[in-house]
Design a protein around this motif. Structure first.
Motif, PDB file in Angstrom:
ATOM      1  N   THR A 181       0.830  -1.198   0.000  1.00  0.00           N
ATOM      2  CA  THR A 181       0.000   0.000   0.000  1.00  0.00           C
ATOM      3  C   THR A 181       0.871   1.257   0.000  1.00  0.00           C
ATOM      4  O   THR A 181       0.588   2.229  -0.701  1.00  0.00           O
ATOM      5  CB  THR A 181      -0.923   0.021   1.225  1.00  0.00           C
ATOM      6  OG1 THR A 181      -1.714  -1.171   1.239  1.00  0.00           O
ATOM      7  CG2 THR A 181      -1.847   1.237   1.200  1.00  0.00           C
ATOM      8  N   ALA A 182       1.951   1.227   0.797  1.00  0.00           N
ATOM      9  CA  ALA A 182       2.826   2.395   0.915  1.00  0.00           C
ATOM     10  C   ALA A 182       3.437   2.791  -0.411  1.00  0.00           C
ATOM     11  O   ALA A 182       3.690   3.978  -0.665  1.00  0.00           O
ATOM     12  CB  ALA A 182       3.931   2.115   1.940  1.00  0.00           C
ATOM     13  N   ALA A 183       3.670   1.812  -1.276  1.00  0.00           N
ATOM     14  CA  ALA A 183       4.284   2.113  -2.572  1.00  0.00           C
ATOM     15  C   ALA A 183       3.425   3.052  -3.411  1.00  0.00           C
ATOM     16  O   ALA A 183       3.930   3.764  -4.274  1.00  0.00           O
ATOM     17  CB  ALA A 183       4.550   0.823  -3.339  1.00  0.00           C
ATOM     18  N   GLY A 184       2.114   3.078  -3.138  1.00  0.00           N
ATOM     19  CA  GLY A 184       1.230   3.923  -3.923  1.00  0.00           C
ATOM     20  C   GLY A 184       0.772   5.178  -3.216  1.00  0.00           C
ATOM     21  O   GLY A 184      -0.079   5.906  -3.731  1.00  0.00           O
ATOM     22  N   VAL A 185       1.320   5.428  -2.017  1.00  0.00           N
ATOM     23  CA  VAL A 185       0.913   6.613  -1.254  1.00  0.00           C
ATOM     24  C   VAL A 185       1.820   7.787  -1.612  1.00  0.00           C
ATOM     25  O   VAL A 185       3.044   7.685  -1.546  1.00  0.00           O
ATOM     26  CB  VAL A 185       0.978   6.343   0.262  1.00  0.00           C
ATOM     27  CG1 VAL A 185       0.627   7.609   1.044  1.00  0.00           C
ATOM     28  CG2 VAL A 185       0.029   5.214   0.639  1.00  0.00           C
ATOM     29  N   ASP A 186       1.209   8.899  -1.985  1.00  0.00           N
ATOM     30  CA  ASP A 186       1.969  10.103  -2.309  1.00  0.00           C
ATOM     31  C   ASP A 186       2.670  10.626  -1.052  1.00  0.00           C
ATOM     32  O   ASP A 186       2.055  10.669   0.025  1.00  0.00           O
ATOM     33  CB  ASP A 186       1.016  11.167  -2.855  1.00  0.00           C
ATOM     34  CG  ASP A 186       1.727  12.463  -3.184  1.00  0.00           C
ATOM     35  OD1 ASP A 186       2.370  12.532  -4.242  1.00  0.00           O
ATOM     36  OD2 ASP A 186       1.644  13.400  -2.360  1.00  0.00           O
ATOM     37  N   PRO A 187       3.956  11.013  -1.132  1.00  0.00           N
ATOM     38  CA  PRO A 187       4.678  11.492   0.056  1.00  0.00           C
ATOM     39  C   PRO A 187       4.007  12.677   0.746  1.00  0.00           C
ATOM     40  O   PRO A 187       3.989  12.759   1.976  1.00  0.00           O
ATOM     41  CB  PRO A 187       6.050  11.886  -0.500  1.00  0.00           C
ATOM     42  CG  PRO A 187       6.219  11.038  -1.716  1.00  0.00           C
ATOM     43  CD  PRO A 187       4.838  10.911  -2.299  1.00  0.00           C
TER      44      PRO A 187
END
Length: 204
Positions: A181-187
């Motif tokens: 999921t984190a891979a697709g979360v915008d910083p």
């Protein structure tokens, strides 16, 4: 190599930061900075006592770029804290290899102290004082610096996300799912989302 006729702290800090930005924090030494300045390593000791002092100058250089002026008083206090957090994040993130130094030396840096003073003023206006204000400032420092570090250096940042997602799912089901999921979360979404959770908690 000849010693420069004049070497002020700003020029020395800029040279040290150039070494860090180009080669990483591990490359920082009296020798590499002296080489950057085209002078002898022994000559550098005329200006700084040791690497610790050199690191402090680097952090001063990074944090002097932070705008510590109070945001518009017309904005809600949580919005003003967000503005201050974003200013700090932006300045520190320009030099990701120096993040660890910023964590270690920020208490001695004039730029970091000015940022804290402004944040404390906003918290005070919001009615957060005494012990709550101590906890609030430390929580904000911990969140902002920790989030910056995680964004640039942590295990859920960059290539580390893929490595964690590839762990055995039967042993680490929640961690691997979170990494995917984190891979697709915008910083920006991640930074502001966590900050707003913290600020809502401070309000109560």
């Amino acid at each position: 190599m000849p010693r420069p006729r004049s070497l002020d702290p700003g020029r020395l800090a800029a040279a040290a930061l150039a070494v860090i930005d180009r080669e990483g924090l591990a490359a920082l030494s009296m020798r590499t900075v002296a080489k950057e300045l085209a002078m002898s390593p022994m000559g550098l000791y005329r200006y700084v006592a040791d690497r610790d002092e050199l690191e402090g100058l680097v952090v001063d250089r990074v944090l002097e770029a932070v705008d510590s002026s109070p945001p518009s008083p017309d904005a809600p206090w949580r919005d003003r804290i967000e503005t201050m957090a974003e200013r700090l994040r932006t300045a520190v993130a320009r030099h990701p290899e120096a993040i660890a130094l910023t964590l270690a030396h920020r208490h001695r840096s004039p730029g970091g102290l000015r940022w804290s003073e402004t944040v404390l003023g906003i918290l005070t206006e919001a009615g957060i004082d005494g012990t709550r204000r101590v906890v609030a400032l430390r929580a904000l420092h911990a969140y902002v610096t920790g989030a910056i570090q995680l964004e640039h250096l942590g295990p859920l940042a960059g290539p580390g996300t893929s490595a964690i997602a590839a762990l055995p799912g039967d042993r680490f089901p929640r961690l691997t799912e979170t990494a995917r999921t984190a891979a697709g979360v915008d910083p920006d979404e991640e930074f502001l989302g966590g900050l707003r959770m913290l600020l809502r908690g401070l309000e109560t």
